[in-house]
Design a protein around this motif. Structure first.
Motif, PDB file in Angstrom:
ATOM      1  N   ASN A 111       1.169  -1.184  -0.335  1.00  0.00           N
ATOM      2  CA  ASN A 111      -0.021  -0.080   0.398  1.00  0.00           C
ATOM      3  C   ASN A 111       0.864   1.616   0.160  1.00  0.00           C
ATOM      4  O   ASN A 111       0.563   1.838  -0.664  1.00  0.00           O
ATOM      5  N   LYS A 112       2.122   1.162   0.866  1.00  0.00           N
ATOM      6  CA  LYS A 112       2.850   2.838   1.051  1.00  0.00           C
ATOM      7  C   LYS A 112       3.328   2.563  -0.887  1.00  0.00           C
ATOM      8  O   LYS A 112       3.707   3.422  -0.794  1.00  0.00           O
ATOM      9  N   THR A 113       4.424   1.512  -1.148  1.00  0.00           N
ATOM     10  CA  THR A 113       4.746   1.574  -2.048  1.00  0.00           C
ATOM     11  C   THR A 113       3.856   1.762  -3.460  1.00  0.00           C
ATOM     12  O   THR A 113       4.206   2.914  -4.165  1.00  0.00           O
ATOM     13  N   ILE A 114       2.488   2.288  -3.671  1.00  0.00           N
ATOM     14  CA  ILE A 114       2.095   1.978  -4.486  1.00  0.00           C
ATOM     15  C   ILE A 114       1.365   3.314  -4.221  1.00  0.00           C
ATOM     16  O   ILE A 114       1.130   3.959  -5.020  1.00  0.00           O
ATOM     17  N   LEU A 134       2.615   1.207 -13.966  1.00  0.00           N
ATOM     18  CA  LEU A 134       3.781   0.182 -13.328  1.00  0.00           C
ATOM     19  C   LEU A 134       3.448  -0.214 -12.014  1.00  0.00           C
ATOM     20  O   LEU A 134       4.455  -0.885 -11.518  1.00  0.00           O
ATOM     21  N   ALA A 135       3.221   1.261 -11.209  1.00  0.00           N
ATOM     22  CA  ALA A 135       3.745   1.551 -10.254  1.00  0.00           C
ATOM     23  C   ALA A 135       2.841   0.040  -8.765  1.00  0.00           C
ATOM     24  O   ALA A 135       3.510  -0.628  -7.835  1.00  0.00           O
ATOM     25  N   GLY A 142      17.882   4.593  -4.438  1.00  0.00           N
ATOM     26  CA  GLY A 142      17.148   6.146  -4.895  1.00  0.00           C
ATOM     27  C   GLY A 142      15.827   6.191  -4.005  1.00  0.00           C
ATOM     28  O   GLY A 142      15.456   7.066  -4.424  1.00  0.00           O
ATOM     29  N   ASP A 143      15.561   5.154  -3.448  1.00  0.00           N
ATOM     30  CA  ASP A 143      14.217   4.404  -3.005  1.00  0.00           C
ATOM     31  C   ASP A 143      14.695   3.341  -2.031  1.00  0.00           C
ATOM     32  O   ASP A 143      14.728   2.833  -1.972  1.00  0.00           O
ATOM     33  N   GLU A 144      14.972   3.976  -0.546  1.00  0.00           N
ATOM     34  CA  GLU A 144      15.210   3.329   0.460  1.00  0.00           C
ATOM     35  C   GLU A 144      14.739   2.357   0.761  1.00  0.00           C
ATOM     36  O   GLU A 144      14.583   1.275   1.293  1.00  0.00           O
ATOM     37  N   HIS A 169      12.589   3.719 -10.732  1.00  0.00           N
ATOM     38  CA  HIS A 169      12.778   2.458  -8.716  1.00  0.00           C
ATOM     39  C   HIS A 169      11.672   2.161  -8.528  1.00  0.00           C
ATOM     40  O   HIS A 169      10.826   1.783  -8.208  1.00  0.00           O
ATOM     41  N   ILE A 170      11.434   1.428  -9.771  1.00  0.00           N
ATOM     42  CA  ILE A 170      10.531   0.193 -10.053  1.00  0.00           C
ATOM     43  C   ILE A 170      11.327  -0.682 -10.245  1.00  0.00           C
ATOM     44  O   ILE A 170      12.297  -1.072 -10.870  1.00  0.00           O
ATOM     45  N   VAL A 171      10.440  -2.172  -9.536  1.00  0.00           N
ATOM     46  CA  VAL A 171      10.357  -3.392 -10.462  1.00  0.00           C
ATOM     47  C   VAL A 171       9.906  -3.933 -11.136  1.00  0.00           C
ATOM     48  O   VAL A 171       8.462  -3.851 -11.614  1.00  0.00           O
ATOM     49  N   ILE A 172      10.334  -4.492 -12.118  1.00  0.00           N
ATOM     50  CA  ILE A 172       9.107  -4.453 -13.623  1.00  0.00           C
ATOM     51  C   ILE A 172       8.635  -5.860 -13.295  1.00  0.00           C
ATOM     52  O   ILE A 172       9.855  -6.892 -13.115  1.00  0.00           O
TER      53      ILE A 172
END
Length: 292
Positions: A26-29, A42-43, A104-106, A184-187
């Motif tokens: 939820n936080k990532t989205i 993508l998010a 770049g994205d902790e 900063h995305i895992v595809i």
């Protein structure tokens, strides 16, 4: 496949999802949507693909490793956070656990690192359980796990993690993380396509490649239906990739589908991969940002 090897394979490919996953997802989205609305498609899938425990507890050795390794890209680094080896007359184990720094994205960085540590911990515990049983019955058991950087360019980094188990025979499993270092995305595989029609399109193309390879080389065998031929093992035939099939994007920007040992072919074929021509899936792609 040996039952012990199958158990190792299942543990590695399907680790349990921790309770903390929902809050991380939820936080990532939410973070991705605030950061860039144009990347919201993508998010959502990025968060869904991260099977992790939030918050990694790093050690002085981890910090030292982060300062000693070469830089990949600009500041992005892949490091070995744990390197463990053990050997005796009946067992042999070597495990390298990767870690990512300066993404770049902790939150995403910690999530990925927690996943790597957790999965290798589970793999080790499963191995030790099998070793305990082995001490009573005799035999030899081995485990080798590590990682390799497959693709590293200005935008993408693909990290391959592999496990090879030995118990009379051997079996290799691989997992891939393809990371967009800029956004900063895992595809994930679904994130590349407009809808689920990619599943049948890619599956059909892989079947075609399998048949062509077998026709050209009699030493190659795939478990795929052959026209006008009686299948030897119909229950094992390859029918379709899964929605989350193992894949990576190679340095040339091509989609590569990967199958573990014994998934679609006899063990002697090893891990098998199929490069999908971009023209075969061009109309199904969301964009050509990653697949060229």
């Amino acid at each position: 496949m040996d039952d012990k090897l199958k158990k190792f394979k299942d543990e590695y490919e399907h680790p349990p999802i921790p309770d903390e996953l929902s809050s991380v997802v939820n936080k990532t989205i939410a973070a991705r949507r605030r950061k860039n609305k144009s990347l919201s498609w993508l998010a959502s899938v990025t968060a869904a693909c991260i099977l992790l425990i939030a918050g990694v507890n790093t050690s002085p050795a981890f910090a030292q490793a982060m300062s000693d390794v070469p830089v990949l890209g600009n500041l992005f680094k892949v490091v070995t956070v744990r390197d463990y080896a053990e050997r005796d007359e009946q067992t042999e184990i070597h495990m390298e656990t990767p870690g990512i720094v300066n993404l770049g994205d902790e939150e995403l960085e910690q999530a990925l690192n927690s996943k790597y540590l957790t999965e290798n911990k589970q793999l080790y515990e499963t191995f030790k359980d099998e070793v305990a049983a082995l001490k009573e019955g005799g035999g030899h058991l081995g485990l080798d796990s590590g990682y390799e950087v497959v693709t590293d360019n200005e935008q993408l980094l693909t990290l391959r993690r592999y496990v090879v188990e030995f118990a009379g025979g051997s079996a290799e499993s691989r997992q891939y993380d393809t990371i967009d270092k800029v956004n900063h995305i895992v595809i994930t595989l679904p994130s590349l396509f407009k809808d689920e029609s990619y599943i049948s399109a890619i599956s059909d193309h892989i079947k075609q490649q399998m048949r062509e390879q077998m026709s050209a080389n009699p030493d190659k065998i795939y478990w795929v239906e052959q026209p006008d031929a009686q299948p030897e093992m119909p229950e094992d035939q390859f029918k379709s990739i899964t929605m989350e099939q193992s894949f990576y994007i190679n340095p040339e920007g091509k989609l590569v589908i990967s199958f573990n040992e014994y998934d679609v072919a006899p063990g002697y074929m090893g891990v098998v991969e199929f490069t999908i021509p971009t023209e075969a899936i061009a109309d199904l792609l969301v964009s050509h940002e990653y697949i060229k």
